[in-house]
Design an enzyme around this catalytic site. Structure first.
Site, PDB file in Angstrom:
ATOM      1  CD  GLU A 142     -37.936 -14.681  -3.297  1.00  0.00           C
ATOM      2  OE1 GLU A 142     -38.353 -14.007  -4.000  1.00  0.00           O
ATOM      3  OE2 GLU A 142     -37.431 -14.512  -2.091  1.00  0.00           O
TER       4      GLU A 142
ATOM      5  CD  GLU B 262      -5.913  -9.575 -12.596  1.00  0.00           C
ATOM      6  OE1 GLU B 262      -6.132  -8.219 -12.236  1.00  0.00           O
ATOM      7  OE2 GLU B 262      -5.245  -9.782 -13.403  1.00  0.00           O
TER       8      GLU B 262
ATOM      9  CG  ASN C 158     -34.594 -12.710  -0.141  1.00  0.00           C
ATOM     10  OD1 ASN C 158     -33.637 -12.289   0.600  1.00  0.00           O
ATOM     11  ND2 ASN C 158     -34.705 -12.893  -1.266  1.00  0.00           N
TER      12      ASN C 158
ATOM     13  CG  ASP D   3     -31.183 -12.815  -5.218  1.00  0.00           C
ATOM     14  OD1 ASP D   3     -31.438 -13.322  -4.150  1.00  0.00           O
ATOM     15  OD2 ASP D   3     -31.357 -11.632  -6.009  1.00  0.00           O
TER      16      ASP D   3
END
Length: 475
Positions: free
Chosen positions: A219, A355, A284, A30
């Site tokens: 959605e 990093e 999805n 998502d």
């Protein structure tokens, strides 16, 4: 430079030189994007493998997800893992919430200060908001409760109260888009998508939510403004009956346009087929569209990493591809999802502090948060490696330094060009030093111009070598 003969681990999921999925040491579903200070930050639902009592991976229930993942990049191929945000639950910023799914993020200058607002779905029952002073926090819950519930005006009939998207318009006004689900017998016109104005504080709502009449809505709200036109994007539902001509097929990203952020809206078509069409594993479809350095991109998820791991059970990974708007008719070209991904838009600078959880590709490693808030590369076995794409050494590097901790046994980091067994440009010896973080240095020869860089970890078999915190080359 001595070379240790060790069997090298194999990359899984993201294979050089491919760009998708973006990271393969963890999942992330998502996706939602924030562009800030020359980087794009992606916020994701923090999918984590769930296991049955016999130790087998089981289907993702989503019910235990109460964290949001964050990665960022300046070049769209090498991604820095910023770890997780503890959003919901007893250890989260929003203790009233039980889950955190499908985040959205917005940046606004309030009283001269940069403020960041992270919106999230508390399962499908409401939407919350956290506030921070940077894209990576720290985060606090500014209102101590949900921002949007079914008691919010205009929201009573929303089946799934989740999947927010946020637009801060050119005039400073902000809008939140959300909703989903299909009421019984209303597959073609669910009327469960909503738009609502946000207050100036970004932590309140104004007036009444308006219906977005998205055909076959399921959605996944998305919102963008391009050349004065507002683009609302969403995932279509999986109704298996006959659809009227011109309707969106099942599980695709569809879009509507408007001259106003609140509508009215005109349905235009679909732009991205279901992941199953491209990768042979469906599920999805969830996306975000964003502009970065004069180009437009779509981030979306697919079960490509979990498929490569042999567990395609609902665990999703973020991909990236380019978006093309058609100025002539305000349309968006249909996109092709793939493993190739997007072009790296600038070379990587090895002469800045890096990093350790900044990764183009990897094999065998993982990443974890440390006590100082940084993210370190961990679970390092002999033969594991990580790599960076298109590293620009310029006229030449002379030295390399790395900070490590928890070196339980002697190990080395071999620095190699272009492949995991490519030209050796330096070897960093890591002596055993149980817990404290120590910086070690070595000389480098033969590194100039632009190359992929491989950090290959070697040492005692069958033991974890060390944790890598950061590294940097010197000229």
């Amino acid at each position: 430079m001595e070379e240790l003969q060790v069997k090298l681990a194999s990359a899984v999921g993201k294979i050089p030189p491919q760009g998708n999925p973006l990271v393969s040491h963890k999942f992330g579903a998502d996706p939602y994007a924030l562009v800030y200070d020359g980087r794009v930050y992606l916020y994701t639902t923090n999918d984590v493998l769930e296991y049955s009592e016999d130790g087998a991976v089981k289907d993702n229930t989503y019910g235990n997800i109460n964290k949001i993942g964050v990665i960022s990049s300046a070049d769209l191929v090498n991604w820095t893992d910023h770890g997780i945000i503890n959003v919901a639950g007893p250890n989260g910023a929003a203790k009233w919430a039980t889950q955190s799914w499908a985040p959205a993020i917005a940046h606004k200058v309030i009283n001269g200060q940069d403020k960041f607002f992270l919106y999230f779905a508390n399962n499908a029952s409401g939407i919350g908001v956290l506030e921070g002073d940077s894209p990576t926090g720290p985060w606090k819950d500014p209102i101590g409760k949900a921002l949007i519930l079914r008691s919010t005006p205009g929201v009573e009939k929303v089946t799934w109260l989740f999947d927010p998207a946020v637009l801060v318009d050119d005039d400073g006004k902000a809008y939140i888009y959300f909703g989903g689900g299909v009421p019984e017998g209303k597959d073609e016109n669910p009327d469960t998508a909503r738009v609502m104005q946000l207050g100036e504080d970004m932590t309140s709502v104004v007036g009444e939510a308006q219906v977005i009449p998205a055909p076959f809505m399921f959605e996944d709200a998305g919102i963008n403004k391009y050349n004065g036109t507002y683009y609302y994007t969403y995932c279509s539902n999986f109704y298996n009956g006959v659809r009227p001509e011109g309707s969106p097929p099942a599980g695709e990203i569809a879009y509507m346009t408007s001259d106003s952020p609140m509508g009215p809206w005109t349905y235009r078509g679909t732009i991205l087929k279901n992941p199953g069409h491209f990768f042979g594993v469906g599920g999805n479809n969830h996306h975000v569209i964003f502009e970065f350095k004069d180009a437009w991109y779509i981030a979306y998820h697919a079960q490509t990493l979990s498929k490569a791991m042999g567990v395609p059970k609902g665990y999703r990974s973020t991909h990236l591809n380019e978006v093309k708007f058609q100025d002539s008719d305000q349309s968006i070209q249909e996109m092709t999802a793939n493993y190739e991904g997007v072009q790296q838009i600038q070379p990587f600078n090895p002469y800045e502090h890096v990093e350790a959880a900044t990764i183009g590709w990897n094999a065998g490693i993982t990443a974890e948060g440390s006590s100082d808030g940084s993210v370190v590369v961990s679970d390092i076995d002999s033969g594991d490696w990580l790599a960076l794409s298109k590293v620009d050494f310029g006229s030449g590097a002379s030295g390399f330094a790395a900070s490590v901790s928890e070196a339980g046994s002697v190990g080395v980091i071999e620095l190699r060009l272009d492949t995991a067994d490519g030209q050796l440009i330096g070897t960093l010896q890591i002596p055993a030093a149980k817990t404290e973080t120590v910086e070690y240095h070595t000389e480098v020869t033969g590194a100039n111009g632009i190359h992929d860089l491989y950090l290959v970890f070697k040492g005692k078999p069958d033991s974890k070598l060390f944790k890598l915190h950061s590294w940097q080359f010197s000229q």
